[in-house]
Design an enzyme around this catalytic site. Sequence first.
Site, short mmCIF file in Angstrom:
data_model
loop_
_atom_site.label_atom_id
_atom_site.label_comp_id
_atom_site.label_asym_id
_atom_site.label_seq_id
_atom_site.Cartn_x
_atom_site.Cartn_y
_atom_site.Cartn_z
N TYR A 108 36.08 42.68 17.87
CA TYR A 108 34.75 42.12 17.58
C TYR A 108 34.12 41.49 18.82
O TYR A 108 33.09 41.95 19.32
CB TYR A 108 34.91 41.09 16.44
N ASP A 135 43.00 48.19 24.61
CA ASP A 135 43.21 47.65 23.26
C ASP A 135 44.35 48.44 22.64
O ASP A 135 44.46 49.65 22.89
CB ASP A 135 41.92 47.81 22.41
N ASN A 136 45.20 47.78 21.86
CA ASN A 136 46.24 48.56 21.17
C ASN A 136 45.83 48.93 19.74
O ASN A 136 46.61 49.52 19.00
CB ASN A 136 47.59 47.81 21.17
N ASN A 159 44.03 45.61 15.52
CA ASN A 159 42.97 45.11 14.62
C ASN A 159 41.62 45.76 14.91
O ASN A 159 40.57 45.14 14.79
CB ASN A 159 42.84 43.58 14.72
N SER A 176 40.05 29.03 21.72
CA SER A 176 39.49 28.78 20.40
C SER A 176 39.19 27.30 20.23
O SER A 176 39.88 26.44 20.80
CB SER A 176 40.49 29.22 19.33
N TYR A 198 48.99 30.18 15.30
CA TYR A 198 47.91 30.81 16.05
C TYR A 198 47.20 29.79 16.94
O TYR A 198 47.00 30.01 18.15
CB TYR A 198 46.90 31.46 15.08
N LYS A 219 46.89 29.39 21.31
CA LYS A 219 45.67 29.22 22.12
C LYS A 219 45.83 28.00 23.02
O LYS A 219 45.46 28.02 24.20
CB LYS A 219 44.46 29.08 21.20
N TYR A 228 35.86 29.47 21.71
CA TYR A 228 34.92 29.93 20.68
C TYR A 228 35.13 29.16 19.39
O TYR A 228 36.25 28.86 19.01
CB TYR A 228 35.14 31.42 20.35
N PHE A 229 34.03 28.89 18.72
CA PHE A 229 34.12 28.39 17.35
C PHE A 229 34.19 29.64 16.46
O PHE A 229 34.99 30.50 16.73
CB PHE A 229 32.95 27.43 17.07
N LEU A 252 34.98 34.41 6.50
CA LEU A 252 34.10 34.50 5.34
C LEU A 252 32.94 35.47 5.55
O LEU A 252 32.67 36.33 4.70
CB LEU A 252 33.56 33.10 4.98
N1 NAD Z 1 36.38 35.63 15.90
C1 NAD Z 1 36.55 34.31 15.92
O1 NAD Z 1 36.06 33.61 15.04
C2 NAD Z 1 37.32 33.67 17.05
C3 NAD Z 1 37.28 32.28 17.17
C4 NAD Z 1 37.98 31.67 18.20
C5 NAD Z 1 38.71 32.44 19.10
N2 NAD Z 1 38.75 33.79 18.98
C6 NAD Z 1 39.53 34.54 19.94
O2 NAD Z 1 38.69 35.53 20.50
C7 NAD Z 1 39.45 36.70 20.76
C8 NAD Z 1 38.81 37.90 20.08
O3 NAD Z 1 38.67 37.66 18.71
P1 NAD Z 1 37.99 38.73 17.77
O4 NAD Z 1 37.37 38.00 16.66
O5 NAD Z 1 37.19 39.66 18.56
O6 NAD Z 1 39.30 39.45 17.22
P2 NAD Z 1 39.56 41.01 17.00
O7 NAD Z 1 40.84 41.10 16.25
O8 NAD Z 1 38.36 41.69 16.46
O9 NAD Z 1 39.77 41.52 18.51
C9 NAD Z 1 40.99 41.38 19.19
C10 NAD Z 1 41.37 42.75 19.70
O10 NAD Z 1 42.58 42.63 20.47
C11 NAD Z 1 43.42 43.73 20.15
N3 NAD Z 1 44.78 43.30 20.48
C12 NAD Z 1 45.52 42.32 19.90
N4 NAD Z 1 46.70 42.20 20.52
C13 NAD Z 1 46.72 43.12 21.52
C14 NAD Z 1 47.67 43.50 22.51
N5 NAD Z 1 48.87 42.91 22.59
N6 NAD Z 1 47.36 44.49 23.38
C15 NAD Z 1 46.14 45.12 23.30
N7 NAD Z 1 45.21 44.81 22.38
C16 NAD Z 1 45.49 43.82 21.50
C17 NAD Z 1 43.16 44.03 18.69
O11 NAD Z 1 43.45 45.37 18.35
C18 NAD Z 1 41.66 43.73 18.57
O12 NAD Z 1 40.88 44.90 18.77
C19 NAD Z 1 40.87 36.42 20.32
O13 NAD Z 1 41.61 35.99 21.44
C20 NAD Z 1 40.71 35.29 19.34
O14 NAD Z 1 41.86 34.47 19.31
C21 NAD Z 1 38.06 34.43 17.96
#
Ligand code: NAD
Length: 236
Positions: free
Chosen positions: A12, A32-33, A36, A131, A157, A161, A185-186, A208
């Site tokens: 995302y 990316d692996n 997700n 985060s 989790y 972070k 990020y929030f 949500l």
């Molecule tokens: N979305 C939120 O609300 C939010 C809030 C705070 C922090 N974050 C942080 O922001 C980052 C991105 O979040 P997001 O919402 O885009 O999540 P997401 O799951 O959509 O994106 C994370 C991506 O990383 C990939 N991934 C995970 N482990 C991997 C690995 N070992 N090797 C290669 N690829 C891997 C997943 O396939 C996924 O596509 C994360 O680090 C998350 O902790 C997100």
Amino acid sequence: MTTALITGAAGYIGSHITVAVLDAGYNVVAVDNCVNAISGDGTIPPAIQRIQEITGKAVIFYKIDVVDKDRVREIFSKHKPDCVIHVAALKKMGESVDIPLEYHCNNIGSLLTLLEVMKEFNVTKIIYSSSSLVYGNIEYIPIDERHPVGKSCTNPYAKTKYFCEEILKDTCVANKDLTAVALRYFSPVGAHESGQIGEDPVGPPSQLVAFICQVAIGRRPQLNVFGNDFNTADGT
Ligand SMILES: NC(=O)c1ccc[n+]([C@@H]2O[C@H](COP(=O)([O-])OP(=O)(O)OC[C@H]3O[C@@H](n4cnc5c(N)ncnc54)[C@H](O)[C@@H]3O)[C@@H](O)[C@H]2O)c1
């Protein structure tokens, strides 16, 4: 031209960052692996395909696990990135309570791998996706950068972070050339204005708004509203 290695680029936040970095004129090597992210037919994930369509620029993509040091080293050797934007992580709070080792191995392991390989290849700039959860129980608002962190991270989790931020701090103390930025990020909400990329997790969404979106497009039948004794009109 400057090349950024972006991890989690099919996810995302990573997909939106990739668009912004390409639009800013940098080269991108995306990894990316797909743990997700929809992986598509095995060649290139749909999110990466759409990033190329939105920006009109090519993205070099590798489906690799960032914990895998040999694969990460191959990419550094071949593409010589100038900086790293580390977005990849497992991010479901509830799931992390059930499988804490996977979260620690993945989230901390991937950062350690990157920092080690960056050191080998003399890459000195990293932006880390942290985060707001590092703040734990909020002591005051608005939260600023002086707010305590790490004191009350309530799930594995959140701890990954916080630990990763500490690892970055320690590494920066030891290596004065290293520049690290942690973005706390929030809960981001929304999607690219083209409508081509947005949050599209594998399995039930943990957030949500993502859940509501899946109900809106008919992928899920309904949204359950929980609670019965809150101070609201109907207690939910
Ligand atoms: N979305 C939120 O609300 C939010 C809030 C705070 C922090 N974050 C942080 O922001 C980052 C991105 O979040 P997001 O919402 O885009 O999540 P997401 O799951 O959509 O994106 C994370 C991506 O990383 C990939 N991934 C995970 N482990 C991997 C690995 N070992 N090797 C290669 N690829 C891997 C997943 O396939 C996924 O596509 C994360 O680090 C998350 O902790 C997100």
